[in-house]
Design a protein around this motif. Structure first.
Motif, mmCIF file in Angstrom:
data_model
loop_
_atom_site.group_PDB
_atom_site.id
_atom_site.type_symbol
_atom_site.label_atom_id
_atom_site.label_comp_id
_atom_site.label_asym_id
_atom_site.label_seq_id
_atom_site.Cartn_x
_atom_site.Cartn_y
_atom_site.Cartn_z
ATOM 1 N N ILE A 165 3.856 18.753 5.027
ATOM 2 C CA ILE A 165 4.156 17.939 3.843
ATOM 3 C C ILE A 165 2.892 17.222 3.378
ATOM 4 N N VAL A 166 2.188 16.608 4.322
ATOM 5 C CA VAL A 166 0.992 15.822 3.985
ATOM 6 C C VAL A 166 -0.129 16.721 3.470
ATOM 7 N N SER A 167 -0.339 17.864 4.122
ATOM 8 C CA SER A 167 -1.441 18.741 3.713
ATOM 9 C C SER A 167 -1.207 19.353 2.333
ATOM 10 N N ALA A 168 0.052 19.408 1.885
ATOM 11 C CA ALA A 168 0.364 19.961 0.564
ATOM 12 C C ALA A 168 0.215 18.928 -0.554
ATOM 13 N N GLU A 199 0.706 18.098 14.363
ATOM 14 C CA GLU A 199 2.002 18.566 13.867
ATOM 15 C C GLU A 199 2.682 17.520 12.985
ATOM 16 N N PHE A 200 2.410 16.238 13.247
ATOM 17 C CA PHE A 200 3.011 15.158 12.469
ATOM 18 C C PHE A 200 1.973 14.106 12.117
ATOM 19 N N VAL A 201 2.192 13.471 10.970
ATOM 20 C CA VAL A 201 1.428 12.294 10.563
ATOM 21 C C VAL A 201 2.441 11.160 10.459
ATOM 22 N N VAL A 202 2.162 10.053 11.149
ATOM 23 C CA VAL A 202 2.998 8.872 10.993
ATOM 24 C C VAL A 202 2.188 7.872 10.175
ATOM 25 N N ALA A 203 2.669 7.597 8.974
ATOM 26 C CA ALA A 203 2.027 6.620 8.093
ATOM 27 C C ALA A 203 2.658 5.262 8.380
ATOM 28 N N ALA A 248 0.847 -1.198 0.000
ATOM 29 C CA ALA A 248 0.000 0.000 0.000
ATOM 30 C C ALA A 248 0.881 1.245 0.000
ATOM 31 N N LYS A 249 0.451 2.281 -0.676
ATOM 32 C CA LYS A 249 1.222 3.519 -0.754
ATOM 33 C C LYS A 249 0.372 4.765 -0.556
ATOM 34 N N ASP A 250 -0.896 4.597 -0.197
ATOM 35 C CA ASP A 250 -1.743 5.763 0.007
ATOM 36 C C ASP A 250 -2.620 5.565 1.228
ATOM 37 N N PHE A 251 -3.197 6.670 1.716
ATOM 38 C CA PHE A 251 -4.094 6.603 2.861
ATOM 39 C C PHE A 251 -5.029 7.806 2.837
ATOM 40 N N PRO A 252 -6.245 7.631 3.359
ATOM 41 C CA PRO A 252 -7.172 8.763 3.418
ATOM 42 C C PRO A 252 -6.848 9.655 4.612
ATOM 43 N N ILE A 253 -6.997 10.952 4.424
ATOM 44 C CA ILE A 253 -6.813 11.906 5.521
ATOM 45 C C ILE A 253 -7.665 13.131 5.238
ATOM 46 N N GLN A 254 -8.381 13.585 6.254
ATOM 47 C CA GLN A 254 -9.218 14.771 6.107
ATOM 48 C C GLN A 254 -8.888 15.841 7.128
ATOM 49 N N ASN A 255 -8.395 15.433 8.295
ATOM 50 C CA ASN A 255 -8.148 16.370 9.378
ATOM 51 C C ASN A 255 -6.642 16.567 9.529
ATOM 52 N N PHE A 256 -6.203 17.820 9.524
ATOM 53 C CA PHE A 256 -4.788 18.139 9.622
ATOM 54 C C PHE A 256 -4.471 18.877 10.918
ATOM 55 N N ASP A 257 -5.249 18.619 11.961
ATOM 56 C CA ASP A 257 -5.082 19.296 13.245
ATOM 57 C C ASP A 257 -4.044 18.571 14.097
ATOM 58 N N ASN A 293 -12.888 11.651 -3.957
ATOM 59 C CA ASN A 293 -13.881 10.898 -3.192
ATOM 60 C C ASN A 293 -13.405 10.497 -1.804
ATOM 61 N N TRP A 294 -12.273 9.823 -1.672
ATOM 62 C CA TRP A 294 -11.817 9.307 -0.379
ATOM 63 C C TRP A 294 -10.820 10.224 0.311
ATOM 64 N N LYS A 295 -10.426 11.312 -0.356
ATOM 65 C CA LYS A 295 -9.431 12.245 0.192
ATOM 66 C C LYS A 295 -8.112 11.533 0.501
ATOM 67 N N LYS A 296 -7.720 10.602 -0.379
ATOM 68 C CA LYS A 296 -6.482 9.854 -0.186
ATOM 69 C C LYS A 296 -5.296 10.651 -0.701
ATOM 70 N N VAL A 297 -4.175 10.520 0.015
ATOM 71 C CA VAL A 297 -2.896 11.036 -0.453
ATOM 72 C C VAL A 297 -2.020 9.843 -0.791
ATOM 73 N N SER A 298 -1.115 10.041 -1.717
ATOM 74 C CA SER A 298 -0.216 8.964 -2.121
ATOM 75 C C SER A 298 1.205 9.288 -1.685
ATOM 76 N N MET A 299 1.858 8.315 -1.085
ATOM 77 C CA MET A 299 3.244 8.487 -0.674
ATOM 78 C C MET A 299 4.145 8.640 -1.898
ATOM 79 N N ARG A 300 3.674 8.239 -3.054
ATOM 80 C CA ARG A 300 4.461 8.400 -4.284
ATOM 81 C C ARG A 300 4.707 9.876 -4.603
#
Length: 155
Positions: free
Chosen positions: A104-107, A74-78, A63-72, A113-120
């Motif tokens: 980094i993640v919010s950019a 300081e860090f996201v650990v995938a 897997a290389k992506d995950f959904p995220i909607q809330n950016f409240d 549809n799922w608000k997924k970001v890709s680590m790629r």
């Protein structure tokens, strides 16, 4: 194929990250379940500084992506748990951890549809693999400035 229930694994991923923080000598604790925006809090009691961490996990190997909607936070650990695949064709492997400043993640572009970001889409992704030092640096320096410096370094 029916959707796989991964609630237990998701909860386990939070504890895996908590354990990683603790063995890297970063004081941390788990928040109450379903706290909007973050799952863990890491602290520096001497400086009276805390950092909110959102844990995002994916069950399947590769897997290389995950959904995220809330950016409240300081860090996201995938956490890519690498537990194989539903059809049994992919092998189980050790988890992969990526410590990412939320800027980094919010950019990153997200799907509609799922608000997924890709680590790629993360520039120099390997610099974030098990980069627990980003959290300790944040806690040991001026907090917000350290997170911004980490984000600038990756630009």
């Amino acid at each position: 194929m029916s959707r796989l229930d991964t609630r237990l694994e998701s909860e386990g991923a939070e504890f895996l990250v908590l354990g990683q923080l603790l063995i890297h000598r970063i004081p941390a604790y788990k928040t109450y379940t379903n706290m909007p925006g973050y799952d863990l809090v890491a602290t520096n009691p001497e400086r009276n500084v805390a950092v909110r961490i959102q844990v995002k996990s994916r069950w399947g190997t590769g897997a290389k992506d995950f959904p995220i909607q809330n950016f409240d936070c300081e860090f996201v650990v995938a956490v890519f748990l690498n537990r194989g695949s539903k059809d049994g064709k992919k092998e189980v492997a050790d988890p992969d951890y990526y410590v990412l400043p939320v800027s980094i993640v919010s950019a990153l572009p997200r799907t509609a549809n799922w608000k997924k970001v890709s680590m790629r889409n993360v520039v120099d992704l390997d610099q974030y693999r098990e980069a627990w030092h980003l959290i300790s640096d944040f806690l040991n320096t001026s907090g917000k400035a350290a997170g911004e410096a980490a984000a600038l370094a990756s630009s």
